[in-house]
Design a protein around this motif. Structure first.
Motif, PDB file in Angstrom:
ATOM      1  N   SER A   1       4.074  -4.824  10.773  1.00  0.00           N
ATOM      2  CA  SER A   1       3.880  -5.668   9.725  1.00  0.00           C
ATOM      3  C   SER A   1       3.374  -4.757   8.084  1.00  0.00           C
TER       4      SER A   1
ATOM      5  N   GLU B   1       4.100  -5.156   4.345  1.00  0.00           N
ATOM      6  CA  GLU B   1       3.188  -5.336   3.262  1.00  0.00           C
ATOM      7  C   GLU B   1       3.217  -4.161   2.364  1.00  0.00           C
TER       8      GLU B   1
ATOM      9  N   GLU C   1       3.852  -4.882  -1.934  1.00  0.00           N
ATOM     10  CA  GLU C   1       3.065  -4.529  -2.796  1.00  0.00           C
ATOM     11  C   GLU C   1       3.771  -3.499  -3.808  1.00  0.00           C
TER      12      GLU C   1
ATOM     13  N   ILE D   1      -2.480  -7.744  -0.928  1.00  0.00           N
ATOM     14  CA  ILE D   1      -1.893  -8.269   0.082  1.00  0.00           C
ATOM     15  C   ILE D   1      -3.031  -9.065   0.696  1.00  0.00           C
TER      16      ILE D   1
ATOM     17  N   SER E   1       0.313 -11.623   6.224  1.00  0.00           N
ATOM     18  CA  SER E   1       1.735 -11.484   6.523  1.00  0.00           C
ATOM     19  C   SER E   1       1.854 -12.134   7.708  1.00  0.00           C
TER      20      SER E   1
ATOM     21  N   ILE F   1       4.939 -13.103   3.342  1.00  0.00           N
ATOM     22  CA  ILE F   1       3.914 -12.231   2.759  1.00  0.00           C
ATOM     23  C   ILE F   1       3.242 -13.049   1.547  1.00  0.00           C
TER      24      ILE F   1
ATOM     25  N   ALA G   1       0.416 -12.583  -1.518  1.00  0.00           N
ATOM     26  CA  ALA G   1      -0.364 -11.722  -2.085  1.00  0.00           C
ATOM     27  C   ALA G   1      -0.951 -12.138  -3.480  1.00  0.00           C
TER      28      ALA G   1
END
Length: 268
Positions: free
Chosen positions: A33, A37, A41, A54, A57, A72, A74
């Motif tokens: 994962s 991420e 990002e 982040i 997730s 995800i 963030a």
């Protein structure tokens, strides 16, 4: 007999195959994962030219789907309260994010906060929650360099506002006094020529003011409502839709705060 033996041997092999495929989906993809991420990002920072962090997730693959995706969460580094969702596919390619909607909603929150404070004299975190919606055509015409205020000036008739507000009464017979403030709020939105707007105001009895703690003042709107569910005394609700002739007539027939009595309902 030989056929039966082969069949018996094939059954465990079939289940091993199924488990192998399942383990690939539900163990392999979650383990990597971090790649999703990183992709999320990088995508956010490239599109919006600001730094993101982040938060978490998760990977999911609904039963029957050929492919899963990463969900995800963030936030912009300089604004931890702004929660952005990013969707990333199994090829580690981001295909959707909510930053623009959340960014414009945050600007509307600030804008509405000024009105709330003007009407009620103070504003706490629990005081209100607002949302904004744009038509797909409008959203496609603007990007992160455009502010909500700029879009509103050009596209008001394609924008909708949804408002949820909490008000603690000063006395048990204070609701009628609140109609003037609700009337001013409606006029505020009417003057913007919005496509639609909904206003819900929940009134709490005066005892809540006496027991209000510092923690209560920092609670988000929904958490405050849940905690003080039994302290609600009345609800005001008004809805306007520019494409509904009856709704337009209803709005235009509001001539004074007294006309809003019909929109207040007791809760208990």
């Amino acid at each position: 007999m030989r056929i039966i033996t082969i069949a018996l041997l094939a059954i465990p092999g079939f289940f091993i195959l199924i488990l192998t495929i399942a383990s690939f989906d539900y163990f392999y993809y979650p383990v990597i994962s971090f790649k999703a991420e990183n992709a999320a990002e990088a995508s956010l920072e490239e599109k919006y030219n600001i730094d993101f962090v982040i938060d978490e997730s998760t990977y999911s693959k609904p039963l029957g789907n050929d492919f899963g995706d990463y969900h995800i969460i963030a936030h912009p580094k300089k604004n931890p309260d702004l929660e952005v969702t990013v969707s990333v596919n199994e090829d580690m390619e981001p295909f959707y994010d909510t930053y623009l909607q959340i960014h414009w909603r945050d600007e509307l929150n600030t804008r509405f906060g000024l009105l709330y404070e003007e009407l009620y004299g103070t504003v706490e975190k629990y005081s209100y929650m607002v949302n904004v919606s744009f038509s797909d055509e409008i959203e496609a015409r603007y990007d992160h360099n455009d502010t909500y205020e700029e879009i509103l000036q050009k596209e008001a008739n394609g924008i909708g506002n949804i408002v949820f507000a909490n008000v603690i009464l000063e006395s048990s017979n204070n609701i009628n006094d609140q109609l003037e403030k609700a009337y001013k709020m409606i006029q505020h939105f009417k003057n913007q020529n919005l496509n639609y707007f909904n206003i819900e105001i929940v009134f709490f009895n005066e005892d809540v003011q006496k027991q209000l703690t510092k923690r209560d003042r920092k609670l988000p709107y929904n958490e405050f409502n849940f905690k003080h569910l039994d302290d609600r005394t009345a609800r005001f609700y008004f809805s306007y839709e520019s494409e509904d002739a009856e709704s337009v007539k209803e709005l235009n027939e509001l001539k004074s705060p007294a006309d809003l009595e019909q929109y207040v309902k007791d809760i208990n």
